[in-house]
Design a protein around this motif. Sequence first.
Motif, PDB file in Angstrom:
ATOM      1  N   TYR A   2     -36.213  17.078  92.855  1.00 38.02           N
ATOM      2  CA  TYR A   2     -37.289  16.171  93.247  1.00 38.02           C
ATOM      3  C   TYR A   2     -36.647  15.082  94.091  1.00 38.02           C
ATOM      4  O   TYR A   2     -35.674  14.457  93.666  1.00 38.02           O
ATOM      5  CB  TYR A   2     -37.966  15.552  92.028  1.00 38.02           C
ATOM      6  CG  TYR A   2     -38.683  16.575  91.176  1.00 38.02           C
ATOM      7  CD1 TYR A   2     -39.881  17.128  91.614  1.00 38.02           C
ATOM      8  CD2 TYR A   2     -38.155  16.978  89.965  1.00 38.02           C
ATOM      9  CE1 TYR A   2     -40.543  18.075  90.840  1.00 38.02           C
ATOM     10  CE2 TYR A   2     -38.810  17.918  89.185  1.00 38.02           C
ATOM     11  CZ  TYR A   2     -40.008  18.465  89.627  1.00 38.02           C
ATOM     12  OH  TYR A   2     -40.658  19.399  88.869  1.00 38.02           O
ATOM     13  N   GLN A 182     -40.681  18.464  96.330  1.00 38.41           N
ATOM     14  CA  GLN A 182     -39.970  19.344  95.417  1.00 38.41           C
ATOM     15  C   GLN A 182     -39.273  20.425  96.235  1.00 38.41           C
ATOM     16  O   GLN A 182     -39.896  21.062  97.081  1.00 38.41           O
ATOM     17  CB  GLN A 182     -40.924  19.996  94.417  1.00 38.41           C
ATOM     18  CG  GLN A 182     -40.225  20.909  93.440  1.00 38.41           C
ATOM     19  CD  GLN A 182     -41.149  21.481  92.384  1.00 38.41           C
ATOM     20  OE1 GLN A 182     -42.164  20.886  92.054  1.00 38.41           O
ATOM     21  NE2 GLN A 182     -40.795  22.635  91.854  1.00 38.41           N
ATOM     22  N   ASP A 184     -36.898  23.878  95.844  1.00 34.11           N
ATOM     23  CA  ASP A 184     -36.377  24.910  94.945  1.00 34.11           C
ATOM     24  C   ASP A 184     -35.282  25.656  95.693  1.00 34.11           C
ATOM     25  O   ASP A 184     -35.554  26.299  96.703  1.00 34.11           O
ATOM     26  CB  ASP A 184     -37.492  25.866  94.516  1.00 34.11           C
ATOM     27  CG  ASP A 184     -38.574  25.150  93.725  1.00 34.11           C
ATOM     28  OD1 ASP A 184     -38.227  24.443  92.762  1.00 34.11           O
ATOM     29  OD2 ASP A 184     -39.762  25.297  94.070  1.00 34.11           O
TER      30      ASP A 184
END
Length: 185
Positions: A2, A182, A184
Amino acid sequence: MYIWRHPKPIEAKGLCIGQTDIAVDVRKIKRLANKIERFVRLHQLPKVILVSPLRRSLAVGQILEERGFQYYIVPELAEIDFGIWEGRSWEEIAKQDIDDWCNDFAHFAPTGGESLYQLFIRIERWMNIMTIEKGINDASVPIMAVGHAGWINAAKMIAEGKSVPTTANKWPCPVDYLERSQLDF
């Protein structure tokens, strides 16, 4: 991961401020620290935040430290380096230099600065190291950071498997100040 974009700098309008260390209103720094603190409490996360060495990111870590967080300065989180363009008005930068940049968007770098390609390499190397370290440590705990719009855009593109854009019109709009993204990876 984040990552929040830093607060809006003071008196930055019309300036090229990649790695220029420019001040931010303390109220805005505290506002972002409050957002991060609420997020951490809501998700029961460790009070650990990574920040770039630039004041607009670093100051958030320092405020959070006063609230029981640990912060770590990570040079790889710094914004792109615009070299001799840093801190100058966009109007002061020669039109030909801007044209050269747009004509070789991925590889052009102002004197003393870094190209978008170099920024991607810096971010990708750091992401790879973090992936290895998270694999060794607890991969279920997300990395939290305060960063910069160009860095965030590049990291999102890398996480999505996209390559360095070769034209300026392929570069995404910047995330808003104080916005959480966010990643990933």
